[in-house]
Design a protein around this motif. Structure first.
Motif, PDB file in Angstrom:
ATOM      1  N   ASN A 169       0.680  -1.306  -0.638  1.00 18.59           N
ATOM      2  CA  ASN A 169      -0.416   0.016  -0.083  1.00 18.59           C
ATOM      3  C   ASN A 169       1.366   1.120   0.112  1.00 18.59           C
ATOM      4  OD1 ASN A 169      -1.356   2.139   0.871  1.00 18.59           O
ATOM      5  ND2 ASN A 169      -3.098   1.024   1.791  1.00 18.59           N
ATOM      6  N   ILE A 170       0.318   2.038  -0.873  1.00 19.22           N
ATOM      7  CA  ILE A 170       2.048   2.533  -1.518  1.00 19.22           C
ATOM      8  C   ILE A 170       1.832   4.399  -0.209  1.00 19.22           C
ATOM      9  CG2 ILE A 170       2.684   5.222  -2.856  1.00 19.22           C
ATOM     10  CD1 ILE A 170       2.590   2.497  -5.346  1.00 19.22           C
ATOM     11  N   ALA A 171       0.405   4.194  -0.137  1.00 17.40           N
ATOM     12  CA  ALA A 171      -0.234   5.655   0.284  1.00 17.40           C
ATOM     13  C   ALA A 171       0.157   5.510   2.017  1.00 17.40           C
ATOM     14  CB  ALA A 171      -1.699   6.188   0.039  1.00 17.40           C
ATOM     15  N   ASP A 172      -0.364   4.322   2.246  1.00 21.69           N
ATOM     16  CA  ASP A 172      -0.037   3.724   3.385  1.00 21.69           C
ATOM     17  C   ASP A 172       1.483   3.852   4.159  1.00 21.69           C
ATOM     18  OD1 ASP A 172      -0.734   2.578   6.399  1.00 21.69           O
ATOM     19  OD2 ASP A 172       0.556   0.817   5.708  1.00 21.69           O
ATOM     20  N   SER A 173       2.391   3.882   3.480  1.00 19.94           N
ATOM     21  CA  SER A 173       3.981   3.052   3.141  1.00 19.94           C
ATOM     22  C   SER A 173       4.454   5.049   2.843  1.00 19.94           C
ATOM     23  CB  SER A 173       4.572   2.678   2.023  1.00 19.94           C
ATOM     24  OG  SER A 173       4.382   3.547   1.097  1.00 19.94           O
ATOM     25  N   PHE A 174       3.690   5.965   2.612  1.00 17.24           N
ATOM     26  CA  PHE A 174       4.309   7.109   3.064  1.00 17.24           C
ATOM     27  C   PHE A 174       3.548   8.205   4.130  1.00 17.24           C
ATOM     28  CE2 PHE A 174       5.531   7.071  -0.847  1.00 17.24           C
ATOM     29  CZ  PHE A 174       5.944   7.905  -2.055  1.00 17.24           C
ATOM     30  N   ARG A 175       2.632   8.015   4.586  1.00 14.86           N
ATOM     31  CA  ARG A 175       2.154   8.024   6.191  1.00 14.86           C
ATOM     32  C   ARG A 175       2.123   7.691   7.307  1.00 14.86           C
ATOM     33  NH1 ARG A 175      -3.264   6.960   3.937  1.00 14.86           N
ATOM     34  NH2 ARG A 175      -3.245   4.536   5.254  1.00 14.86           N
ATOM     35  N   LYS A 176       3.001   5.788   7.119  1.00 10.88           N
ATOM     36  CA  LYS A 176       4.192   5.538   8.286  1.00 10.88           C
ATOM     37  C   LYS A 176       5.656   6.165   7.920  1.00 10.88           C
ATOM     38  CE  LYS A 176       1.139   2.100   9.047  1.00 10.88           C
ATOM     39  NZ  LYS A 176       0.443   0.426   8.447  1.00 10.88           N
ATOM     40  N   PHE A 177       6.205   6.353   7.068  1.00 11.84           N
ATOM     41  CA  PHE A 177       7.620   6.455   6.679  1.00 11.84           C
ATOM     42  C   PHE A 177       8.160   7.883   6.087  1.00 11.84           C
ATOM     43  CE2 PHE A 177       6.316   1.447   7.117  1.00 11.84           C
ATOM     44  CZ  PHE A 177       7.150   1.462   8.318  1.00 11.84           C
ATOM     45  N   GLY A 178       6.780   8.071   5.806  1.00  9.99           N
ATOM     46  CA  GLY A 178       7.444   9.515   5.131  1.00  9.99           C
ATOM     47  C   GLY A 178       7.336  10.514   5.759  1.00  9.99           C
TER      48      GLY A 178
END
Length: 198
Positions: free
Chosen positions: A94-103
């Motif tokens: 999940n790209i959006a989730d990865s940006f929320r968690k790690f970005g």
């Protein structure tokens, strides 16, 4: 290791693809940096990673290696190699989730910045000069000791669904590395590698 931009040559990758990494604490302008990313300003094409989500140097470099390898094999799932680095931290697709968690977020205080030399004009000096002008924060050495001081183990365990692992401490009383931290690091590296197998 001194606190400055570090240029890294990853094994098994072309030497021209240098990786530039800088670790900052007490960043004052995270919202502005994130806005540059959102507006797709090509001058701010970096992987901006929330450093509280990075357990170790090996954790960060394994995500970078994964993204660079996907770039070389034309398998990017996101916009460019730098967004792919942030995505590569995620144990899910999940790209959006990865940006929320790690970005980077507007409230990010500790920041790991990574830039890959995908064109000849991206050099150690050009990246160092641009970051010096645009990131308002205190440079730290990009090493396990500095990361241990800012990583949020509870948040990392939640992100990777590793709640059953023992809590990690930076060092045991005798000064030896904590086994819990080592186990967490290996589990995180495994989660990154496994996502690639799906």
């Amino acid at each position: 290791m001194s606190a400055s931009l570090e240029t890294i040559h990853l094994p098994h990758l072309p030497s021209s693809l240098e990786v530039h990494a800088a670790l900052y604490k007490d960043v004052q302008n995270a919202a502005s940096l994130r806005q540059q990313l959102l507006s797709a300003n090509s001058n701010f094409e970096y992987a901006f990673i929330d450093a509280s989500m990075v357990i170790s140097r090996a954790h960060a470099l394994s995500a970078v290696f994964r993204a660079v390898n996907d770039y070389l094999n034309e398998r990017l799932k996101s916009r460019n190699i730098h967004s792919e680095i942030v995505f590569s931290f995620s144990p899910t697709n999940n790209i959006a989730d990865s940006f929320r968690k790690f970005g980077i977020s507007d409230t990010t205080c500790n920041l790991l910045v990574v830039k890959v030399s995908v064109t000849p004009d991206i050099t150690h000096d050009s990246v160092a000069a641009h970051l010096a002008q645009n990131v308002q924060g205190t440079l730290l050495p990009f090493d396990d000791e500095a990361l241990a001081g800012i990583s949020d183990v509870a948040k990392i365990k939640r992100a990777y669904k590793l709640g059953s692992l023992p809590s990690a401490c930076s060092k045991q009383a005798n000064g030896a590395p904590d086994e819990g931290k080592r186990q967490l690091e290996l589990s995180v590296l495994g989660a990154i590698a496994l996502r690639g197998a799906t």
